[in-house]
Design a protein around this motif. Structure first.
Motif, PDB file in Angstrom:
ATOM      1  N   ILE A  14      -9.699  -5.512   3.070  1.00 31.33           N
ATOM      2  CA  ILE A  14      -8.480  -5.574   2.262  1.00 31.33           C
ATOM      3  C   ILE A  14      -7.702  -4.276   2.431  1.00 31.33           C
ATOM      4  CG2 ILE A  14      -7.582  -6.012  -0.060  1.00 31.33           C
ATOM      5  CD1 ILE A  14     -10.487  -6.977  -0.735  1.00 31.33           C
ATOM      6  N   PHE A  15      -6.380  -4.397   2.398  1.00 32.34           N
ATOM      7  CA  PHE A  15      -5.500  -3.240   2.628  1.00 32.34           C
ATOM      8  C   PHE A  15      -4.292  -3.368   1.702  1.00 32.34           C
ATOM      9  CE2 PHE A  15      -1.757  -1.421   4.559  1.00 32.34           C
ATOM     10  CZ  PHE A  15      -2.159  -0.292   5.244  1.00 32.34           C
ATOM     11  N   THR A  16      -3.908  -2.275   1.047  1.00 35.01           N
ATOM     12  CA  THR A  16      -2.685  -2.268   0.243  1.00 35.01           C
ATOM     13  C   THR A  16      -1.936  -0.961   0.455  1.00 35.01           C
ATOM     14  OG1 THR A  16      -1.762  -2.470  -1.991  1.00 35.01           O
ATOM     15  CG2 THR A  16      -3.877  -1.368  -1.814  1.00 35.01           C
ATOM     16  N   LEU A  17      -0.599  -1.056   0.494  1.00 36.38           N
ATOM     17  CA  LEU A  17       0.226   0.135   0.727  1.00 36.38           C
ATOM     18  C   LEU A  17       1.609  -0.046   0.099  1.00 36.38           C
ATOM     19  CD1 LEU A  17       0.802   2.878   2.186  1.00 36.38           C
ATOM     20  CD2 LEU A  17       1.637   1.517   4.117  1.00 36.38           C
ATOM     21  N   ASN A  18       2.060   0.974  -0.611  1.00 36.25           N
ATOM     22  CA  ASN A  18       3.460   1.080  -1.014  1.00 36.25           C
ATOM     23  C   ASN A  18       4.208   1.708   0.153  1.00 36.25           C
ATOM     24  OD1 ASN A  18       5.948   2.199  -1.951  1.00 36.25           O
ATOM     25  ND2 ASN A  18       5.214   2.117  -4.046  1.00 36.25           N
ATOM     26  N   CYS A  19       5.096   0.932   0.792  1.00 40.05           N
ATOM     27  CA  CYS A  19       5.730   1.355   2.049  1.00 40.05           C
ATOM     28  C   CYS A  19       6.906   2.309   1.868  1.00 40.05           C
ATOM     29  CB  CYS A  19       6.223   0.129   2.812  1.00 40.05           C
ATOM     30  SG  CYS A  19       4.942  -1.046   3.255  1.00 40.05           S
ATOM     31  N   TRP A  20       7.437   2.444   0.640  1.00 39.94           N
ATOM     32  CA  TRP A  20       8.623   3.238   0.383  1.00 39.94           C
ATOM     33  C   TRP A  20       9.750   2.816   1.339  1.00 39.94           C
ATOM     34  CZ3 TRP A  20      10.627   8.498   2.073  1.00 39.94           C
ATOM     35  CH2 TRP A  20      11.620   8.947   1.199  1.00 39.94           C
ATOM     36  N   GLY A  21      10.155   1.556   1.180  1.00 35.77           N
ATOM     37  CA  GLY A  21      11.175   1.006   2.068  1.00 35.77           C
ATOM     38  C   GLY A  21      12.491   0.760   1.371  1.00 35.77           C
ATOM     39  N   LEU A  22      12.924   1.699   0.524  1.00 43.95           N
ATOM     40  CA  LEU A  22      14.181   1.544  -0.209  1.00 43.95           C
ATOM     41  C   LEU A  22      15.370   1.574   0.751  1.00 43.95           C
ATOM     42  CD1 LEU A  22      13.379   3.947  -3.173  1.00 43.95           C
ATOM     43  CD2 LEU A  22      13.610   1.480  -3.319  1.00 43.95           C
ATOM     44  N   LYS A  23      16.167   0.514   0.719  1.00 44.21           N
ATOM     45  CA  LYS A  23      17.318   0.429   1.615  1.00 44.21           C
ATOM     46  C   LYS A  23      18.362   1.484   1.253  1.00 44.21           C
ATOM     47  CE  LYS A  23      20.295  -3.080   3.712  1.00 44.21           C
ATOM     48  NZ  LYS A  23      20.701  -4.497   3.682  1.00 44.21           N
ATOM     49  N   TYR A  24      18.878   2.180   2.255  1.00 44.34           N
ATOM     50  CA  TYR A  24      19.911   3.218   2.140  1.00 44.34           C
ATOM     51  C   TYR A  24      19.387   4.516   1.504  1.00 44.34           C
ATOM     52  CZ  TYR A  24      22.852  -0.940   2.669  1.00 44.34           C
ATOM     53  OH  TYR A  24      23.402  -2.121   3.100  1.00 44.34           O
ATOM     54  N   ILE A  25      18.206   4.494   0.926  1.00 42.83           N
ATOM     55  CA  ILE A  25      17.707   5.675   0.214  1.00 42.83           C
ATOM     56  C   ILE A  25      16.514   6.297   0.926  1.00 42.83           C
ATOM     57  CG2 ILE A  25      16.671   6.484  -1.960  1.00 42.83           C
ATOM     58  CD1 ILE A  25      18.288   4.342  -3.404  1.00 42.83           C
ATOM     59  N   ALA A  26      15.538   5.476   1.311  1.00 42.51           N
ATOM     60  CA  ALA A  26      14.326   5.993   1.959  1.00 42.51           C
ATOM     61  C   ALA A  26      14.652   6.482   3.370  1.00 42.51           C
ATOM     62  CB  ALA A  26      13.257   4.911   2.000  1.00 42.51           C
ATOM     63  N   LYS A  27      14.311   7.708   3.645  1.00 47.57           N
ATOM     64  CA  LYS A  27      14.629   8.335   4.929  1.00 47.57           C
ATOM     65  C   LYS A  27      13.752   7.765   6.052  1.00 47.57           C
ATOM     66  CE  LYS A  27      15.761  12.963   6.598  1.00 47.57           C
ATOM     67  NZ  LYS A  27      15.696  14.406   6.273  1.00 47.57           N
ATOM     68  N   HIS A  28      14.340   7.573   7.221  1.00 46.65           N
ATOM     69  CA  HIS A  28      13.631   7.047   8.405  1.00 46.65           C
ATOM     70  C   HIS A  28      12.952   5.715   8.096  1.00 46.65           C
ATOM     71  CE1 HIS A  28      14.489  10.926  10.083  1.00 46.65           C
ATOM     72  NE2 HIS A  28      13.568  11.568   9.383  1.00 46.65           N
ATOM     73  N   ARG A  29      13.576   4.890   7.275  1.00 52.11           N
ATOM     74  CA  ARG A  29      12.930   3.667   6.788  1.00 52.11           C
ATOM     75  C   ARG A  29      12.489   2.744   7.928  1.00 52.11           C
ATOM     76  NH1 ARG A  29      16.886   0.464   5.399  1.00 52.11           N
ATOM     77  NH2 ARG A  29      16.209  -1.342   6.614  1.00 52.11           N
ATOM     78  N   ASN A  30      13.401   2.417   8.813  1.00 49.56           N
ATOM     79  CA  ASN A  30      13.080   1.473   9.883  1.00 49.56           C
ATOM     80  C   ASN A  30      11.965   1.984  10.777  1.00 49.56           C
ATOM     81  OD1 ASN A  30      16.503   0.989   9.776  1.00 49.56           O
ATOM     82  ND2 ASN A  30      15.113  -0.698   9.403  1.00 49.56           N
ATOM     83  N   ALA A  31      12.060   3.240  11.169  1.00 54.60           N
ATOM     84  CA  ALA A  31      11.056   3.810  12.070  1.00 54.60           C
ATOM     85  C   ALA A  31       9.693   3.880  11.389  1.00 54.60           C
ATOM     86  CB  ALA A  31      11.494   5.199  12.531  1.00 54.60           C
TER      87      ALA A  31
END
Length: 491
Positions: A14-31
């Motif tokens: 089992i694996f869980t992660l908060n990805c911090w994928g806030l659009k326009y706010i989280a830096k380097h989100r896509n990468a």
């Protein structure tokens, strides 16, 4: 690829992660999120059930799906709220059924700068078929509870998070009663042994996998009063990872560094932090809970047990040199154990859970004082919201009067510019007043009704706890009487 016709596994990763994928706010989100997908795809052991939080966009979800499709061919992105719930579940095995359960209490629309209410937080539920038999089902619950903005007990959203913990505990309890293996995972935004944490373990059969293996792990950051009271030395970053299970605010996470270090990273400098550095701020906010299915004959049925739990995703992006998220992951392995003759052995807190004669693994009520504190918290928050409703409705009435006054004043305005300013003030003021009035009259009313439901359920749980206490007392008294009679006979 998983199939309905495979034999059920004897081990689940089992694996869980908060990805911090806030659009326009989280830096380097896509990468970063693309690299998270790459890292999951090559992880060892291979993840078989994955829960993601703060994966806000379809674009990022699909990038992760593309990278992990060979090992996790099944997936579900969950839609909720105005901006989406940010939750996703990936699986090696087919997802038979899924639903998104919204939390009745989830922040306030007036706190738009925080966003919890707008994203519609809740529980992503998935029923996963892991084998051909009817009982070969895992029910997975992935969530992201309301964020804390102050320390307990001064957190103004503590009531919301406690109510959310209660809701997911009910969902997991019902799943166990259906005879299914239960897995709860996500960013719970709570400290170990906090009110929400104790509520989950008391009112559902699930256990925190980390505390099963590390019963003496921290109950907060080293700088927190609750952890200071334990008299432990300030841990190193490595100790926080391996023993305390810290997933947030680690000294090793680049997103928690000062601006100077982050600017150096932006310029391409790969700053190295030793694992031996003191780490007073790191804490555990991310969890995996699990519970065996309830059965009529648990002593003759194999039982799942947690055999490993680790903090992962501590590496950095290969070219950006930043951490992949502002959280680290939690990873655990459940292994199917042979049936036990009399007891299910639990290593958490060095205790054993005795199986009652009816074969069910019952939950244990909290002390009455805990229920009283929840009721006090709920009542105080109810008073606050009623006061807020009065203020918001009064503000709407005041803005309405002001608007009428401005429109009346336009008749006697000496210059066109003055008339324009009065008309603008009237329009803007009335708009703000109506919005505030709608929040007070509609949203606060809805929130108060949800609070009443939560309060009733807690009162009912308190009554059950009180009844169990009386029964235990009567049983103890009966045992003392029998013991006294036995002593009298032999003497």
């Amino acid at each position: 690829m998983g199939s309905f016709y495979e034999e059920a596994p004897t081990q689940i990763n089992i694996f869980t992660l908060n990805c911090w994928g806030l659009k326009y706010i989280a830096k380097h989100r896509n990468a970063r999120l693309a690299e998270i997908g790459n890292q999951i795809a090559v992880a060892n052991p291979i993840p078989e059930i994955v829960g993601l939080q703060e994966c806000w966009t379809q674009e990022d979800y699909l990038a992760i799906r593309e990278s992990t499709r060979k090992i996790l061919p099944y997936g579900k992105f969950y839609y909720s709220g105005i901006f989406g719930g940010g939750l996703a579940i990936l699986s090696k095995w087919p997802i038979e059924e899924s639903t998104m359960v919204r939390y009745p209490l989830n922040g306030r629309p007036a706190a738009f700068y925080r966003g919890d209410w707008f994203v519609g937080k809740g529980v992503a539920c998935a029923r996963i078929r892991i084998g051909r038999e009817r009982k070969d089902v895992v029910e997975v619950f992935c969530t992201h509870l309301h964020a804390p903005y102050e320390s307990e007990p001064y957190d103004s959203y503590l009531c919301h998070r406690t109510a959310q913990a209660w809701e997911i505990a009910k969902l997991m309890r019902h799943a166990a009663e259906r005879g299914h293996l239960v897995i709860g995972l996500g960013d719970f935004n709570m400290r170990p042994l906090s009110l929400a944490h104790r509520l989950i373990e008391a009112h559902s059969p699930v256990k925190d996998v980390w505390r099963i293996l590390h019963p003496d792990s921290s109950v907060g950051a080293a700088k927190d009063a609750v952890e200071k009271s334990r008299g432990k030395p300030i841990p190193s970053a490595d100790y926080n990872l391996t023993v305390n299970g810290a997933t947030c605010d680690s000294a090793l996470n680049t997103w928690r560094w000062n601006k100077g270090h982050q600017k150096r990273l932006d310029k391409g400098h790969n700053i190295v932090v030793e694992h031996s550095v003191e780490d007073p701020k790191a804490k555990r906010l991310d969890y995996i809970f699990f519970a065996n299915p309830e059965t009529d004959s648990p002593n003759a049925t194999p039982q799942w047990a947690v055999t490993s739990a680790t903090v992962g995703m501590t590496g950095r992006h290969p070219t950006l040199h930043c951490s992949l998220s502002d959280h680290f992951s939690v990873e655990a392995t459940l292994t199917l154990q042979p049936p036990s003759s009399t007891k299910i052995m639990n290593r958490n807190l060095s205790a054993q859970t005795t199986v009652p004669p009816d074969g069910t693994i019952s939950t244990s009520p909290l002390p009455l004082e805990t229920y009283d504190s929840i009721l006090t918290l709920t009542q105080a928050y109810t008073l606050r919201e009623r006061h807020q409703r009065i203020l918001r409705l009064a503000h709407m009435g005041w803005q309405l009067c002001l608007s009428i006054g401005c429109l009346t004043g336009i008749w006697w305005a000496p210059y066109p510019g003055v008339g324009f300013l009065l008309a603008l003030l009237s329009t803007v003021g009335l708009s703000v007043g109506v919005i505030d009035g709608l929040m007070g009259g509609l949203f606060v009313g809805s929130e108060l009704r949800a609070l009443k439901e939560f309060e009733w359920e807690i009162m009912r749980a308190r009554e059950d706890a009180e009844r169990v206490g009386r029964e235990n007392w009567a049983r103890d008294e009966e045992g003392k009487g029998a013991l006294g009679g036995f002593i009298e006979v032999i003497s």
